[in-house]
Design an enzyme around this catalytic site. Structure first.
Site, PDB file in Angstrom:
ATOM      1  N   GLY A   1       4.858   2.946  -5.239  1.00  0.00           N
ATOM      2  CA  GLY A   1       4.033   3.377  -6.243  1.00  0.00           C
ATOM      3  C   GLY A   1       4.931   3.628  -7.591  1.00  0.00           C
ATOM      4  O   GLY A   1       4.670   3.187  -8.764  1.00  0.00           O
TER       5      GLY A   1
ATOM      6  N   ILE B   1      -3.548  -2.161  -1.562  1.00  0.00           N
ATOM      7  CA  ILE B   1      -2.021  -2.587  -1.047  1.00  0.00           C
ATOM      8  C   ILE B   1      -2.042  -1.824   0.500  1.00  0.00           C
ATOM      9  O   ILE B   1      -1.123  -2.730   1.305  1.00  0.00           O
ATOM     10  CB  ILE B   1      -0.963  -2.114  -1.869  1.00  0.00           C
ATOM     11  CG1 ILE B   1      -1.220  -2.932  -3.131  1.00  0.00           C
ATOM     12  CG2 ILE B   1       0.203  -2.265  -1.318  1.00  0.00           C
ATOM     13  CD1 ILE B   1      -0.230  -2.467  -4.487  1.00  0.00           C
ATOM     14  N   SER B   2      -2.541  -0.813   0.488  1.00  0.00           N
ATOM     15  CA  SER B   2      -2.167  -0.267   2.011  1.00  0.00           C
ATOM     16  C   SER B   2      -2.545  -0.949   3.048  1.00  0.00           C
ATOM     17  O   SER B   2      -3.709  -1.484   3.230  1.00  0.00           O
ATOM     18  CB  SER B   2      -3.014   1.085   1.902  1.00  0.00           C
ATOM     19  OG  SER B   2      -3.139   1.900   0.874  1.00  0.00           O
TER      20      SER B   2
ATOM     21  N   ASP C   1       2.641 -12.252  -0.187  1.00  0.00           N
ATOM     22  CA  ASP C   1       2.803 -13.467   0.475  1.00  0.00           C
ATOM     23  C   ASP C   1       2.824 -14.812  -0.191  1.00  0.00           C
ATOM     24  O   ASP C   1       3.625 -15.837   0.291  1.00  0.00           O
ATOM     25  CB  ASP C   1       1.448 -13.577   1.700  1.00  0.00           C
ATOM     26  CG  ASP C   1       1.056 -12.489   2.608  1.00  0.00           C
ATOM     27  OD1 ASP C   1       2.005 -11.963   2.850  1.00  0.00           O
ATOM     28  OD2 ASP C   1       0.159 -12.248   2.581  1.00  0.00           O
TER      29      ASP C   1
ATOM     30  N   HIS D   1      -3.633 -10.681   5.790  1.00  0.00           N
ATOM     31  CA  HIS D   1      -2.360 -10.347   5.833  1.00  0.00           C
ATOM     32  C   HIS D   1      -1.536  -9.557   6.951  1.00  0.00           C
ATOM     33  O   HIS D   1      -1.196  -8.408   6.849  1.00  0.00           O
ATOM     34  CB  HIS D   1      -2.231  -9.145   4.537  1.00  0.00           C
ATOM     35  CG  HIS D   1      -0.763  -8.839   4.023  1.00  0.00           C
ATOM     36  ND1 HIS D   1      -0.115  -9.444   3.715  1.00  0.00           N
ATOM     37  CD2 HIS D   1      -0.343  -7.557   4.267  1.00  0.00           C
ATOM     38  CE1 HIS D   1       1.165  -9.027   3.426  1.00  0.00           C
ATOM     39  NE2 HIS D   1       0.814  -7.510   3.907  1.00  0.00           N
TER      40      HIS D   1
HETATM   41  N1  LIG Z   1      -0.280  -5.417   0.990  1.00  0.00           N
HETATM   42  C1  LIG Z   1       0.921  -5.608   1.002  1.00  0.00           C
HETATM   43  O1  LIG Z   1       1.478  -6.750   0.759  1.00  0.00           O
HETATM   44  C2  LIG Z   1       1.992  -4.430   1.298  1.00  0.00           C
HETATM   45  C3  LIG Z   1       3.205  -4.688   1.128  1.00  0.00           C
HETATM   46  C4  LIG Z   1       4.225  -3.462   1.146  1.00  0.00           C
HETATM   47  C5  LIG Z   1       3.456  -2.457   2.214  1.00  0.00           C
HETATM   48  N2  LIG Z   1       2.161  -2.254   2.123  1.00  0.00           N
HETATM   49  C6  LIG Z   1       1.966  -0.912   2.350  1.00  0.00           C
HETATM   50  O2  LIG Z   1       1.752  -0.168   1.314  1.00  0.00           O
HETATM   51  C7  LIG Z   1       1.746   1.094   1.925  1.00  0.00           C
HETATM   52  C8  LIG Z   1       2.687   2.377   1.045  1.00  0.00           C
HETATM   53  O3  LIG Z   1       3.990   1.690   1.330  1.00  0.00           O
HETATM   54  P1  LIG Z   1       5.200   2.685   0.535  1.00  0.00           P
HETATM   55  O4  LIG Z   1       6.360   1.794   1.068  1.00  0.00           O
HETATM   56  O5  LIG Z   1       4.987   2.730  -0.915  1.00  0.00           O
HETATM   57  O6  LIG Z   1       5.178   3.949   1.544  1.00  0.00           O
HETATM   58  P2  LIG Z   1       5.641   5.223   0.959  1.00  0.00           P
HETATM   59  O7  LIG Z   1       5.598   6.199   2.238  1.00  0.00           O
HETATM   60  O8  LIG Z   1       7.141   5.164   0.190  1.00  0.00           O
HETATM   61  O9  LIG Z   1       4.480   5.699   0.017  1.00  0.00           O
HETATM   62  C9  LIG Z   1       3.490   6.151   0.300  1.00  0.00           C
HETATM   63  C10 LIG Z   1       2.894   7.231  -0.903  1.00  0.00           C
HETATM   64  O10 LIG Z   1       1.545   7.387  -0.723  1.00  0.00           O
HETATM   65  C11 LIG Z   1       1.284   8.786  -0.609  1.00  0.00           C
HETATM   66  N3  LIG Z   1      -0.121   9.130  -0.170  1.00  0.00           N
HETATM   67  C12 LIG Z   1      -0.109   9.699   1.324  1.00  0.00           C
HETATM   68  N4  LIG Z   1      -1.419  10.005   1.460  1.00  0.00           N
HETATM   69  C13 LIG Z   1      -1.954  10.053   0.213  1.00  0.00           C
HETATM   70  C14 LIG Z   1      -3.453  10.363  -0.045  1.00  0.00           C
HETATM   71  N5  LIG Z   1      -4.105  10.731   0.568  1.00  0.00           N
HETATM   72  N6  LIG Z   1      -3.576  10.244  -1.660  1.00  0.00           N
HETATM   73  C15 LIG Z   1      -2.619   9.614  -2.395  1.00  0.00           C
HETATM   74  N7  LIG Z   1      -1.414   9.172  -1.950  1.00  0.00           N
HETATM   75  C16 LIG Z   1      -1.077   9.580  -0.651  1.00  0.00           C
HETATM   76  C17 LIG Z   1       2.614   9.432  -0.215  1.00  0.00           C
HETATM   77  O11 LIG Z   1       2.685  10.655  -0.614  1.00  0.00           O
HETATM   78  C18 LIG Z   1       3.636   8.532  -0.892  1.00  0.00           C
HETATM   79  O12 LIG Z   1       4.196   8.840  -2.030  1.00  0.00           O
HETATM   80  C19 LIG Z   1       2.173   1.158   3.455  1.00  0.00           C
HETATM   81  O13 LIG Z   1       0.763   1.078   3.980  1.00  0.00           O
HETATM   82  C20 LIG Z   1       2.478  -0.339   3.484  1.00  0.00           C
HETATM   83  O14 LIG Z   1       2.307  -0.856   4.734  1.00  0.00           O
HETATM   84  C21 LIG Z   1       1.715  -3.244   1.938  1.00  0.00           C
HETATM   85  O1  LIG Z   2       5.472  -5.761   6.536  1.00  0.00           O
HETATM   86  C1  LIG Z   2       4.893  -4.605   5.987  1.00  0.00           C
HETATM   87  O2  LIG Z   2       4.701  -3.787   7.047  1.00  0.00           O
HETATM   88  C2  LIG Z   2       4.658  -4.347   4.642  1.00  0.00           C
HETATM   89  C3  LIG Z   2       3.981  -5.404   3.912  1.00  0.00           C
HETATM   90  O3  LIG Z   2       2.605  -5.799   4.576  1.00  0.00           O
HETATM   91  C4  LIG Z   2       4.612  -6.861   3.735  1.00  0.00           C
HETATM   92  O4  LIG Z   2       4.314  -7.920   4.063  1.00  0.00           O
HETATM   93  O5  LIG Z   2       5.785  -6.624   3.419  1.00  0.00           O
END
Ligand SMILES: NC(=O)c1ccc[n+]([C@@H]2O[C@H](COP(=O)([O-])OP(=O)(O)OC[C@H]3O[C@@H](n4cnc5c(N)ncnc54)[C@H](O)[C@@H]3O)[C@@H](O)[C@H]2O)c1
Ligand SMILES: O=C(O)C[C@H](O)C(=O)O
Length: 320
Positions: free
Chosen positions: A47, A150-151, A183, A210
């Site tokens: 974020g 993204i989640s 990806d 993904h």
């Molecule tokens: N799509 C992709 O390619 C991809 C790539 C990387 C990470 N991700 C995913 O993205 C997500 C976040 O990763 P990150 O490294 O930023 O994690 P992080 O823990 O650093 O940040 C997540 C944030 O979400 C917030 N949060 C939790 N519950 C919440 C809610 N109800 N409302 C609003 N905010 C809330 C937390 O307070 C935190 O600030 C993970 O699920 C991760 O697997 C996806």
């Molecule tokens: O691998 C993960 O858990 C985060 C994300 O989906 C990624 O591809 O980097």
């Protein structure tokens, strides 16, 4: 929870009446239309750098940063950057409605990331609930917004979001995207390194989903074409792309998953959505969408983003 709202001090831009692009209003002081982008999970590892990159995007006039905590600090910090978007930080569920109100695009990186030894599916229990409640609020406060999910696990969080929107009567398959751009970013980087071509010239479609083997980079369709890639090279490139997330999770050794490259990928995808909304033709990015290309209800493929007669159109220009 008592939560603070922070706004940048710049006076609000007043929209004028010129509307040469369908459905968008323009500010009198800026050449681009007004667009509000909300990031949910804005204080997290993805974020924060995503907020920075979005603040630099000249197509955004209003940037709304929401998290359960710590967003006032992130918003104060980012708001000092001398770029167009006005920044507001919202912390705590009671401010979610205001954070979302009027958003054109909502980007969701809220939720827990993986640790070594976990699969993305291990995140389902916690992240499914987070996504469900955030999407319920989106359906209420900005039902017409594009949603960039993204989640993880994206293969499940996108169908969950679809069900929430269906239940609320707001589902529009053209507006819900699982962000699989990372990806594509990885496939481009690894292909350019192997084939020894400038990475800026490379394009590689990535289809499927993904997670693990559902991530299917189509190196056979990569551009520029390479005549000296063996089957073994393609297998190795495919495996590295599929394992890219795990490579970062292991390197971070318990401190989370990809954040900086994901913020970049999320910014690329959001920019494509903004351009599509603003009438720029031929904006195509792969993403995980409701699909009839295969028997699967959701599938990542090339999605075309264009504003057509008031709604976003997703073309399935995908071939195997
Ligand atoms: N799509 C992709 O390619 C991809 C790539 C990387 C990470 N991700 C995913 O993205 C997500 C976040 O990763 P990150 O490294 O930023 O994690 P992080 O823990 O650093 O940040 C997540 C944030 O979400 C917030 N949060 C939790 N519950 C919440 C809610 N109800 N409302 C609003 N905010 C809330 C937390 O307070 C935190 O600030 C993970 O699920 C991760 O697997 C996806
Ligand atoms: O691998 C993960 O858990 C985060 C994300 O989906 C990624 O591809 O980097």
């Amino acid at each position: 929870m008592k939560a603070a709202v922070l706004r940048s001090s710049r006076a609000a831009l007043r929209p004028c009446t010129c509307r040469h692009l369908v459905g968008r209003s323009y500010s009198s002081t800026e050449s681009s239309p007004e667009s509000k982008v909300a990031i949910l999970g804005a204080a997290g590892g993805i974020g924060q750098p995503l907020a920075l990159l979005m603040k630099l995007n000249p197509l955004i006039s209003s940037l709304s940063l929401y998290d359960i905590a710590n967003t006032p600090g992130v918003a104060a910090d980012v708001s000092h950057i001398n770029s167009r978007a006005q920044v507001a930080g919202y912390a705590g569920e009671e401010q979610l409605g205001e954070a979302l109100d009027g958003s054109d695009i909502v980007i969701i990186p809220a939720g827990v990331p993986r640790k070594p030894g976990m699969t993305r599916d291990d995140l389902f229990k916690i992240n499914a609930g987070i996504v469900k409640s955030l999407c319920t609020a989106i359906a209420k406060y900005c039902p017409n917004a594009l949603v960039n999910m993204i989640s993880n696990p994206v293969n499940s969080t996108v169908p969950i979001a679809a069900e929430v929107f269906k239940k609320a009567g707001t589902f529009d398959e053209r507006k819900l995207f699982g962000v699989t751009t990372l990806d594509v970013v990885r496939a481009k980087t690894f292909y350019a390194g192997k084939v020894k071509v400038p990475v800026a010239e490379v394009n590689v479609p990535v289809v499927g989903g993904h997670a693990g083997i559902t991530i299917l980079p189509l190196f056979s369709q990569a551009a520029p074409k390479s005549s000296n890639l063996s089957d073994d090279d393609i297998k190795a490139l495919t495996k590295r792309t599929q394992d890219g997330g795990t490579e970062v999770v292991e390197a971070k050794a318990g401190k989370g998953s990809a954040t900086l490259s994901m913020a970049y990928a999320g910014a690329v995808f959001a920019d494509a959505c903004l351009k599509g909304l603003n009438g720029v033709p031929d904006i195509v990015e792969c993403s995980f969408v409701q699909s009839s290309i295969t028997d699967l209800p959701f599938f990542a493929s090339k999605a075309r983003k264009e504003w057509r007669g008031g709604s976003l159109w997703i073309g399935s220009s995908f071939r195997l």
